[in-house]
Motif scaffolding. Sequence first.
Motif, PDB file in Angstrom:
ATOM      1  N   TYR A 142      38.508  62.039  24.444  1.00 55.67           N
ATOM      2  CA  TYR A 142      37.902  60.766  24.841  1.00 55.67           C
ATOM      3  C   TYR A 142      36.665  60.490  24.001  1.00 55.67           C
ATOM      4  O   TYR A 142      35.915  61.404  23.657  1.00 55.67           O
ATOM      5  CB  TYR A 142      37.460  60.815  26.311  1.00 55.67           C
ATOM      6  N   SER A 143      36.446  59.224  23.694  1.00 57.23           N
ATOM      7  CA  SER A 143      35.166  58.837  23.130  1.00 57.23           C
ATOM      8  C   SER A 143      34.118  58.999  24.231  1.00 57.23           C
ATOM      9  O   SER A 143      34.452  59.184  25.409  1.00 57.23           O
ATOM     10  CB  SER A 143      35.197  57.376  22.665  1.00 57.23           C
ATOM     11  N   TYR A 144      32.847  58.921  23.869  1.00 57.65           N
ATOM     12  CA  TYR A 144      31.792  59.106  24.869  1.00 57.65           C
ATOM     13  C   TYR A 144      31.884  58.051  25.974  1.00 57.65           C
ATOM     14  O   TYR A 144      31.755  58.371  27.161  1.00 57.65           O
ATOM     15  CB  TYR A 144      30.414  59.049  24.195  1.00 57.65           C
ATOM     16  N   GLU A 198      34.569  56.341  26.886  1.00 51.79           N
ATOM     17  CA  GLU A 198      35.779  56.626  27.669  1.00 51.79           C
ATOM     18  C   GLU A 198      35.554  57.810  28.611  1.00 51.79           C
ATOM     19  O   GLU A 198      36.021  57.809  29.753  1.00 51.79           O
ATOM     20  CB  GLU A 198      36.953  56.930  26.734  1.00 51.79           C
ATOM     21  N   ALA A 199      34.827  58.820  28.125  1.00 50.23           N
ATOM     22  CA  ALA A 199      34.542  59.986  28.949  1.00 50.23           C
ATOM     23  C   ALA A 199      33.672  59.607  30.146  1.00 50.23           C
ATOM     24  O   ALA A 199      33.868  60.117  31.249  1.00 50.23           O
ATOM     25  CB  ALA A 199      33.864  61.065  28.116  1.00 50.23           C
ATOM     26  N   GLN A 200      32.716  58.732  29.942  1.00 50.16           N
ATOM     27  CA  GLN A 200      31.886  58.258  31.055  1.00 50.16           C
ATOM     28  C   GLN A 200      32.745  57.561  32.111  1.00 50.16           C
ATOM     29  O   GLN A 200      32.576  57.793  33.317  1.00 50.16           O
ATOM     30  CB  GLN A 200      30.823  57.294  30.545  1.00 50.16           C
ATOM     31  N   GLN A 201      33.635  56.712  31.666  1.00 52.33           N
ATOM     32  CA  GLN A 201      34.505  55.979  32.594  1.00 52.33           C
ATOM     33  C   GLN A 201      35.411  56.933  33.364  1.00 52.33           C
ATOM     34  O   GLN A 201      35.612  56.778  34.580  1.00 52.33           O
ATOM     35  CB  GLN A 201      35.336  54.948  31.820  1.00 52.33           C
ATOM     36  N   ARG A 202      35.938  57.931  32.659  1.00 49.62           N
ATOM     37  CA  ARG A 202      36.804  58.922  33.297  1.00 49.62           C
ATOM     38  C   ARG A 202      36.018  59.760  34.306  1.00 49.62           C
ATOM     39  O   ARG A 202      36.504  60.079  35.385  1.00 49.62           O
ATOM     40  CB  ARG A 202      37.423  59.822  32.218  1.00 49.62           C
ATOM     41  N   LEU A 203      34.785  60.111  33.940  1.00 49.24           N
ATOM     42  CA  LEU A 203      33.930  60.887  34.832  1.00 49.24           C
ATOM     43  C   LEU A 203      33.682  60.150  36.147  1.00 49.24           C
ATOM     44  O   LEU A 203      33.741  60.746  37.225  1.00 49.24           O
ATOM     45  CB  LEU A 203      32.602  61.190  34.137  1.00 49.24           C
ATOM     46  N   LEU A 204      33.414  58.859  36.078  1.00 49.01           N
ATOM     47  CA  LEU A 204      33.166  58.063  37.287  1.00 49.01           C
ATOM     48  C   LEU A 204      34.369  58.091  38.222  1.00 49.01           C
ATOM     49  O   LEU A 204      34.221  58.230  39.441  1.00 49.01           O
ATOM     50  CB  LEU A 204      32.829  56.617  36.903  1.00 49.01           C
TER      51      LEU A 204
END
Length: 626
Positions: free
Chosen positions: A232-234, A236-242
């Motif tokens: 994941y891009s950063y 995308e990773a933030q969105q996935r983390l949420l």
Amino acid sequence: MCGITGVFSFTNNGSKFLQQINDATQAMLHRGPDHQATFFHERVALGHVRLSIIDTDSRANQPFTEESGRYTIVFNGEVFNFELLKQELVKLGYSFSTTSDTEVVLKSYIQYGETCLSSFNGFFAFAIYDGETETLFIARDRMGIKPLHLFIDDEKLLFASEMKSLLAYSIPRKLDYCTLYQYLQLNYVPSPWSMIEGVEKMQPGTWIRVSKKETKKGSYYTIPHTSQIPEYSYIEAQQRLLVLMDAAVERRLISDVPLGSFLSGGIDSSIIATIAAKKISGLNTFSIGYADEPMFDETEYAELVAKKIGSHHHVFKLTNNELFSSLNRVLNYIDEPFADSSALAVNLLCYYTKQHVTVALSGDGADELFSGYNKHAAELKARSNSFVNMMVKGGAPLWRNLPQSRNGKWTNIVRQLDRFSDGLNQSTPERYWHWATISNEKEALNLMVNSPEMSEYISRKSEILQPLIRSNSFNEVLYTDLNLVLQGDMLVKVDLMSMDHALEVRTPFLDYTLVDFVAKLPVEYKIDSKVRKKILQESYRSILPKELFNRKKHGFEVPLLKWFQTDLKSLITEDLLSDAFIEEQGVFNSKEVFLLKQRLFSSNPGDSAAKVWALIVFQFWWKKYF
């Protein structure tokens, strides 16, 4: 949340231990005040104490035997996705007499065998007995959140949620000097070892199946930790983390009894409480503050969060007298030396919280997972060939000779500079060990009368540090923390102190779907030269009060040095660490203990308070059990 214990006898001589199941069960009544019972069949005995959380009806009491009478389970913990698993089992023709997750776990095992473990999302330790084949199956959750102690020899297998229950079986009480050596360095006992020879902690994500003929072991989960190309891009990773965080919290809100959330004022617990408050109207949140230690009081930050999320907030302002009065209770309760002094504060937090709810959410695990400790920032700095590092290393003689103490701003800075300069001269594995320990190997060895078997110690240390020996990746530092610090210190503390008051604590950050995701993220997503827990902070910055960010991290500090120089001085000089008792006991070197006490009462105590506390905890335990 409960306590479990049991015996599997391999021989006729081992069968005598079956009769001790009642004593072993009684030894942990505090874990399960709602119901206690035992089960016997041929070569097996099972014991259970229940804290009712899901399906409080008596039909869900344990030991629980399914309708055919063949299988019986004792289960500690929760499986949060049990309703989905139940639906699948119903389609396969299974019927259910309860609405509990216990029955779902049992029938999942009946249907799928040990492969059922991969489908469980939760925290647990359980044992299932098959009366037809006379086999016992034991398993522990992926992250090792729920404890399980084992003792296995040629005659029997014993298991229990707590050491005190295992000791009720009258097993040999022989001190493991290699473990003592580890303890004197770390201030806790690293998993899977124990302070009693022959007792071990079952490893997370593993299972054991025993019969009269054989013992078979298997593993069903390992935390991912190898460096990979980012999926994941950063952003995308933030969105996935949420998404994963939201699901992890929501899963842990299932309960048939009152539920709340710890709220310390730090980022981790604030995130958990904020998510939970969106799903539960009038969420109860709980904080402890320090009436006598304003430097360590963070309740103002917790109150900012509580106000923003609209929770029903409870603040417990602890005095030093309250902390001090809890000391004997905590020392008497722990069944293996455990010298993380913050356990005193956590115990009181759990005591006051239990007066309002039976289940509490906590932010444990985030520091190990996302890189939140001071030593993580130090490790990142140590990996750079900076001018500052050269200056700190060059100043080593100065730091070593200046006053050091955790109890003052400047003396603590000197203490940290001294530790950092020492670490700069070491390899990555040895630096990690240095920063993870309170005492170095020489100091710990000098304290002992009986030296440990050094080949065994070197083997154990190598096992702990193997990820860092194998790879220099920063993710391996976090992986080692998850296995050493989280397993040996943080999870032990929370389980012991919460179950002392029959309070269930749930840890959303240790949901395996979240762990799998975060563990594989690039290091630069987690920490840089300016911020720790980077992706976690930046993902939730917009929904938390701005005052929470970029401030110094505090733990649950306890004024040990102040106590040792006043109220506890006689306990040190006339009782547990008196010259006469040390000589009579024959475990510790009286000369080295004298020098440690001398430094404790000097103007330059350094880390002596933490080292003395480790000795006091051990001595209290030794007197009780030996």
